[in-house]
Every structure is written in structure tokens, then in C-alpha cells.
Write a protein that holds these residues in place. Structure first.
Motif, PDB file in Angstrom:
ATOM      1  N   ASP A  62       0.872  -1.176   0.000  1.00  0.00           N
ATOM      2  CA  ASP A  62       0.000   0.000   0.000  1.00  0.00           C
ATOM      3  C   ASP A  62       0.918   1.237   0.000  1.00  0.00           C
ATOM      4  OD1 ASP A  62      -1.526   2.186   0.629  1.00  0.00           O
ATOM      5  OD2 ASP A  62      -2.788   1.142   2.078  1.00  0.00           O
ATOM      6  N   HIS A  63       0.977   1.893  -1.162  1.00  0.00           N
ATOM      7  CA  HIS A  63       1.942   2.984  -1.318  1.00  0.00           C
ATOM      8  C   HIS A  63       1.600   4.213  -0.471  1.00  0.00           C
ATOM      9  CE1 HIS A  63       3.928   0.642  -4.317  1.00  0.00           C
ATOM     10  NE2 HIS A  63       2.816   0.550  -5.033  1.00  0.00           N
ATOM     11  N   VAL A  64       0.344   4.287  -0.002  1.00  0.00           N
ATOM     12  CA  VAL A  64      -0.032   5.406   0.864  1.00  0.00           C
ATOM     13  C   VAL A  64       0.545   5.209   2.263  1.00  0.00           C
ATOM     14  CG1 VAL A  64      -1.970   6.683   1.862  1.00  0.00           C
ATOM     15  CG2 VAL A  64      -2.135   5.792  -0.480  1.00  0.00           C
ATOM     16  N   GLN A  65       0.425   3.979   2.752  1.00  0.00           N
ATOM     17  CA  GLN A  65       0.942   3.698   4.104  1.00  0.00           C
ATOM     18  C   GLN A  65       2.464   3.573   4.145  1.00  0.00           C
ATOM     19  OE1 GLN A  65      -1.098   0.885   6.785  1.00  0.00           O
ATOM     20  NE2 GLN A  65      -2.541   0.574   5.111  1.00  0.00           N
ATOM     21  N   CYS A  66       3.086   3.242   3.007  1.00  0.00           N
ATOM     22  CA  CYS A  66       4.542   3.030   2.952  1.00  0.00           C
ATOM     23  C   CYS A  66       5.268   4.356   3.205  1.00  0.00           C
ATOM     24  CB  CYS A  66       4.926   2.477   1.586  1.00  0.00           C
ATOM     25  SG  CYS A  66       6.701   2.329   1.329  1.00  0.00           S
ATOM     26  N   THR A  67       6.234   4.311   4.149  1.00  0.00           N
ATOM     27  CA  THR A  67       6.996   5.523   4.457  1.00  0.00           C
ATOM     28  C   THR A  67       8.363   5.542   3.773  1.00  0.00           C
ATOM     29  OG1 THR A  67       7.917   4.463   6.420  1.00  0.00           O
ATOM     30  CG2 THR A  67       5.912   5.779   6.734  1.00  0.00           C
ATOM     31  N   GLY A  68       8.653   4.470   3.030  1.00  0.00           N
ATOM     32  CA  GLY A  68       9.930   4.426   2.319  1.00  0.00           C
ATOM     33  C   GLY A  68      11.126   4.119   3.194  1.00  0.00           C
ATOM     34  N   GLY A  86      10.004   6.469  -4.825  1.00  0.00           N
ATOM     35  CA  GLY A  86       9.014   6.572  -3.759  1.00  0.00           C
ATOM     36  C   GLY A  86       8.062   5.409  -3.653  1.00  0.00           C
ATOM     37  N   GLN A  87       8.332   4.315  -4.393  1.00  0.00           N
ATOM     38  CA  GLN A  87       7.439   3.160  -4.318  1.00  0.00           C
ATOM     39  C   GLN A  87       8.238   1.862  -4.241  1.00  0.00           C
ATOM     40  OE1 GLN A  87       4.590   2.969  -7.505  1.00  0.00           O
ATOM     41  NE2 GLN A  87       3.256   4.449  -6.499  1.00  0.00           N
ATOM     42  N   VAL A  88       7.685   0.883  -3.490  1.00  0.00           N
ATOM     43  CA  VAL A  88       8.300  -0.444  -3.452  1.00  0.00           C
ATOM     44  C   VAL A  88       7.851  -1.219  -4.691  1.00  0.00           C
ATOM     45  CG1 VAL A  88       8.435  -2.642  -2.210  1.00  0.00           C
ATOM     46  CG2 VAL A  88       8.397  -0.490  -0.934  1.00  0.00           C
ATOM     47  N   LEU A  89       8.833  -1.738  -5.444  1.00  0.00           N
ATOM     48  CA  LEU A  89       8.530  -2.596  -6.593  1.00  0.00           C
ATOM     49  C   LEU A  89       8.664  -4.044  -6.146  1.00  0.00           C
ATOM     50  CD1 LEU A  89      10.465  -1.251  -9.726  1.00  0.00           C
ATOM     51  CD2 LEU A  89       8.084  -0.901  -9.117  1.00  0.00           C
ATOM     52  N   PRO A 106       7.095  -1.570   9.439  1.00  0.00           N
ATOM     53  CA  PRO A 106       6.649  -0.940  10.693  1.00  0.00           C
ATOM     54  C   PRO A 106       5.276  -0.273  10.585  1.00  0.00           C
ATOM     55  CG  PRO A 106       8.309   0.420   9.623  1.00  0.00           C
ATOM     56  CD  PRO A 106       8.183  -0.827   8.790  1.00  0.00           C
ATOM     57  N   THR A 107       4.788  -0.053   9.360  1.00  0.00           N
ATOM     58  CA  THR A 107       3.507   0.663   9.238  1.00  0.00           C
ATOM     59  C   THR A 107       2.371  -0.228   8.745  1.00  0.00           C
ATOM     60  OG1 THR A 107       4.006   1.333   6.972  1.00  0.00           O
ATOM     61  CG2 THR A 107       4.703   2.831   8.728  1.00  0.00           C
ATOM     62  N   GLY A 108       2.644  -1.518   8.565  1.00  0.00           N
ATOM     63  CA  GLY A 108       1.588  -2.422   8.087  1.00  0.00           C
ATOM     64  C   GLY A 108       1.181  -2.151   6.653  1.00  0.00           C
ATOM     65  N   ALA A 109       2.122  -1.637   5.873  1.00  0.00           N
ATOM     66  CA  ALA A 109       1.793  -1.304   4.484  1.00  0.00           C
ATOM     67  C   ALA A 109       1.813  -2.517   3.562  1.00  0.00           C
ATOM     68  CB  ALA A 109       2.778  -0.252   3.961  1.00  0.00           C
ATOM     69  N   ILE A 110       2.358  -3.626   4.062  1.00  0.00           N
ATOM     70  CA  ILE A 110       2.479  -4.806   3.190  1.00  0.00           C
ATOM     71  C   ILE A 110       1.479  -5.880   3.605  1.00  0.00           C
ATOM     72  CG2 ILE A 110       4.028  -6.610   2.324  1.00  0.00           C
ATOM     73  CD1 ILE A 110       6.374  -4.773   2.829  1.00  0.00           C
ATOM     74  N   SER A 111       0.652  -6.295   2.648  1.00  0.00           N
ATOM     75  CA  SER A 111      -0.234  -7.436   2.858  1.00  0.00           C
ATOM     76  C   SER A 111       0.156  -8.492   1.829  1.00  0.00           C
ATOM     77  CB  SER A 111      -1.694  -7.006   2.687  1.00  0.00           C
ATOM     78  OG  SER A 111      -1.865  -6.393   1.432  1.00  0.00           O
ATOM     79  N   GLU A 112      -0.547  -9.624   1.843  1.00  0.00           N
ATOM     80  CA  GLU A 112      -0.205 -10.679   0.899  1.00  0.00           C
ATOM     81  C   GLU A 112      -1.406 -11.063   0.061  1.00  0.00           C
ATOM     82  OE1 GLU A 112       3.227 -13.418   2.671  1.00  0.00           O
ATOM     83  OE2 GLU A 112       1.457 -13.375   3.958  1.00  0.00           O
ATOM     84  N   GLU A 113      -1.134 -11.485  -1.176  1.00  0.00           N
ATOM     85  CA  GLU A 113      -2.217 -11.994  -2.019  1.00  0.00           C
ATOM     86  C   GLU A 113      -1.769 -13.301  -2.668  1.00  0.00           C
ATOM     87  OE1 GLU A 113      -3.052  -9.128  -5.072  1.00  0.00           O
ATOM     88  OE2 GLU A 113      -1.254  -9.620  -6.210  1.00  0.00           O
ATOM     89  N   ASP A 114      -2.758 -14.072  -3.130  1.00  0.00           N
ATOM     90  CA  ASP A 114      -2.450 -15.348  -3.770  1.00  0.00           C
ATOM     91  C   ASP A 114      -1.948 -15.130  -5.187  1.00  0.00           C
ATOM     92  OD1 ASP A 114      -3.084 -16.971  -1.668  1.00  0.00           O
ATOM     93  OD2 ASP A 114      -5.178 -17.261  -2.274  1.00  0.00           O
ATOM     94  N   LYS A 115      -0.964 -15.919  -5.550  1.00  0.00           N
ATOM     95  CA  LYS A 115      -0.509 -15.940  -6.941  1.00  0.00           C
ATOM     96  C   LYS A 115      -0.542 -17.403  -7.396  1.00  0.00           C
ATOM     97  CE  LYS A 115       3.664 -15.432  -9.660  1.00  0.00           C
ATOM     98  NZ  LYS A 115       5.109 -15.616  -9.540  1.00  0.00           N
TER      99      LYS A 115
END
Lengths: 286, 123
Positions: A62-68, A86-89, A106-115
């Protein structure tokens, strides 16, 4: 009981031996864990009864929650993440689905999805249950698919489950043999095969599995496999002759022991021998 | 303008590396001031996968606007181009020639991004 068939070198006849062992045993299960080239089904031609997709988890940011802060980038030992403009690839094909990056964020910006990375097919061929793991082209690792295939192993000691492993001696092969009660190492009389037999021999010893060798395409005048086995005190359970008839069966996708009673006898004998060896080992270890 | 070139070592007379993701060093050169320095690409010495991603991140973090290289893998190219950095194709292994050709506007954009020699070129 679970019998894993492996060889190190490709083309020595893992699938040939696995398919015939499974066909020789009554009410057996054949699990094709060679997910990059699952060829056992070409012999069994199973009637497919069920299909499952195989998924792994990959990170979504989530690029909004990501603080870099880049903690995820620094943490990923598979180098599947980069921080650009400014974005995680996320490079999903490099991701090993370890689940670490959501934990270190630390900000909970990363979640997981199925691939989706592949499929598991279940089917029947006469009285043999055929389970096939199929990896989608271009995927990096088949470990999750093998894991899902192995869930179909029989838990009854009286039923034979034959696990057709991938070639080599890396992660996917380790996944294939981890639940095995016995490892059957298939070798052919070539220096390449003996070299790679040495590698899988080290592997099965590391896993502390009972094992034995079957020599495929055996000829009278070359004894490199016998010599290796004699030197290292490895049991040779059977020799399958270099027989044009077998090549003909294989080329046509026919199962030798369903076509020729002599080969049914050979593989039934090999299976009895494996069961005895495995029981002997179990008794010896207890 | 700062540019980056993959090179085989960090000596005065170094040459262009044919590998990008696993190039031992990158030469960072400022075309305005003539200043140059080397950045070590540590992933080149490791056996881990994803070298292109790490090398690409190194390039992006070095603040260059262009990369001069004979070839580049897909992962490295994704990282570099995502940062708006342009990739130009070099011919031959001379750093001096490549810089001169770049400054004369004679280098074409690198178009044939290869799939990457993953697993260090093995299987």
C-alpha cells in the motif's frame, strides 16, 4: 508406505521405474512431483476426477501507508523488492513467499495476495490413483506444488505410494523425499549417472533415509554403477536390462508391466524387495 | 549529468563489463564536471538470485540519469526504467569511447533487454 524415486541425472528412468512400480502394486498411488516435466500421466492416461490450483503468497504494498524506510527491501534475501521513485517494486517471480516482509514493515503497508503457480490433477488409471503436479511455465520454484501433491500420499502402511521426484539434488528433490519411508535411486551405466548418483546418495544419507539402487538400461560390459555401489557398500536391488522392447513401450507411452508379464514380475519383485528392505531398516532402527 | 557504466574492476584503465547485474563495479561519471568514482556491486560476488534487482537499486540510488551498457537483463531494466533512467547500448569494451560516443549523441537506446541469466546462467 511412501517410496521416493530419484536419480540426480535426468533421463535415467525415474518416471519409467515409478510408473511401473505403481502399476505393479495393487491399489497404489502414483504422485508425480517432477512438476516441471510431469510425464507419468502420459503413460497412465488417467481419467481426471479433480483439479486444484496451487497458490503462493506474494506481497502487495500500500503505497499510501509506505513511508519508504526500505526495511522490507533490506530484509528480502531473495532480492525480490526494490524501492524506486518513492514506491516499493515487487518482483513476484523472485519472491519465495517467506512471509517476512509484512512482518518487518513498521507501518503495516504490506499485505499478501495469492498468486497461482500451477495445478494438481487427480485421476484414476485402472486401480492406480494418479496425482500430477504441474508448474506453470516461467515460475521459479515448484516446492509449493510438490507439497500439495504430497498431501495425497496414502497414510496406510499397506498401500504403496510412489513419489516420482524431479532430477537433481536441490530443494524440490528434498521436498519430494522428506516424507518418504524409502528412497529408490535410479542409475544407468554412464559416468554422468554415477556422478549424480553420488550426489543423491549424499542427500538421502543427510536425510537419514533407507535407500537402495536400481540399475536401468543395464548392460553386461559396463559396470560403473556396480563398482560405485560396491565401493560404498550400497545395495543394488534390481537391474533392468537394456531392452529394445522397453524403449518401444516407452516411445509409445505404454506401461511395460501392463504389456509384458516378465516385466510385471520384475517390478513386483522389486516392490517386494523395497518393502522388505524398508521393514528391515525400521526394525534395525528401533 | 551523471551516468553509470558497468566495469570489470576499479582501476584507472578498467573496461566495460559484459555482465550488468553481476558487474563487479559501476563507474559513476559526471559529464559536466568530469568527476568519477566507482561503486562496488557486492551482489556480483554472491550466489544469491535477484542480482539485477540489487544492481538496479544501486544504480537508482547513485542518482544517475543514464546507463551505458552492452546488455541488461529484464529485472535490472525494470528497476532502472521505473526510475526514469535511460539505458544506452555500448559497442566494444572501452569506457573512454563509450563516454565520448554518448556525449556526441551517437549511442542508441538499448532495445533488446534479455530475460536475464538467472541462476547464474545455469538451470
Amino acid at each position: 508406505m511412501n517410496i521416493a524415486v530419484l536419480s540426480g541425472k535426468g533421463g535415467t528412468g525415474k518416471t519409467f521405474v515409478s510408473v511401473n512400480l505403481a502399476a505393479a502394486a495393487a491399489g497404489s498411488r502414483y504422485l508425480d512431483c517432477d512438476v516441471e516435466e510431469p510425464n507419468g500421466r502420459l503413460f497412465f492416461k488417467p481419467v481426471i476426477t479433480k483439479q486444484e490450483t496451487v497458490c503462493v503468497k506474494v506481497p502487495v504494498v500500500d503505497h499510501v501507508q509506505c513511508t519508504g524506510c526500505r526495511r522490507c527491501v533490506d530484509f528480502c534475501r531473495f532480492n525480490a523488492l526494490a524501492y524506486i521513485s518513492g514506491q516499493v517494486l515487487v518482483f513476484t517471480q523472485l519472491c519465495h513467499s517467506c512471509g517476512g516482509c509484512p512482518l518487518v514493515c513498521p507501518t503495516g503497508a504490506i499485505s499478501e495476495e495469492d498468486k497461482v503457480i500451477g495445478t494438481v490433477e487427480m485421476g484414476k488409471s485402472e486401480d492406480t490413483t494418479v496425482v500430477t503436479g504441474i508448474m506453470d511455465p516461467g515460475e521459479e520454484s515448484g516446492v509449493a506444488i510438490i507439497d500439495q501433491v504430497l498431501r495425497h500420499a496414502s497414510n496406510k502402511s499397506t498401500e504403496a505410494t510412489i513419489i516420482d521426484c524431479p532430477p537433481g539434488s536441490s530443494c524440490t528433490v528434498m521436498e519430494g523425499i522428506k516424507d518418504a519411508d524409502y528412497c529408490l535411486l535410479v542409475a544407468e551405466p554412464t559416468l554422468l549417472s554415477v556422478h549424480n548418483l553420488g550426489m543423491v546418495w549424499e542427500l538421502v544419507k543427510t536425510f537419514n533415509k533407507p535407500f537402495g539402487v536400481v540399475i536401468n538400461k543395464a548392460v553386461d560390459n559396463v559396470h560403473v554403477v556396480e563398482d560405485f555401489c560396491a565401493t560404498h557398500n550400497i545395495n543394488v536391488l534390481a537391474k533392468i536390462p537394456f531392452d529394445f522392447k522397453l524403449a518401444d513401450f516407452c516411445a509409445k507411452g505404454l506401461i511395460a508391466c501392463r504389456e509384458d508379464p516378465a516385466y510385471l514380475e520384475l517390478f513386483s519383485g522389486l516392490l517386494r524387495c523395497i518393502v522388505e528392505e524398508a521393514q528391515h531398516e525400521t526394525t534395525a532402527n528401533n | 549529468m551523471k551516468i553509470a557504466i558497468p566495469v570489470v574492476d576499479n582501476s584507472e584503465h578498467t573496461t566495460i563489463s559484459s555482465a550488468f547485474g553481476r558487474a563487479p563495479y559501476f563507474l559513476i561519471y559526471d559529464t559536466n564536471t568530469g568527476e568519477k568514482h566507482f561503486v562496488e556491486n557486492q551482489v556480483a560476488r554472491s550466489s544469491e538470485g535477484g542480482a539485477g534487482v540489487v544492481a538496479g537499486q544501486l544504480i537508482v540510488d547513485s542518482g544517475v540519469k543514464a546507463v551505458l551498457t552492452p546488455q541488461c537483463g529484464a529485472n535490472a531494466a525494470s528497476v532502472i526504467t521505473a526510475a526514469g533512467i535511460k539505458i544506452y547500448k555500448t559497442e566494444g569494451d572501452s569506457v573512454k569511447d563509450a563516454v565520448a560516443q554518448f556525449q556526441a549523441g551517437k549511442l542508441a537506446a538499448l532495445k533488446d533487454i534479455h530475460k536475464g541469466f538467472h541462476h547464474r546462467g545455469g538451470i
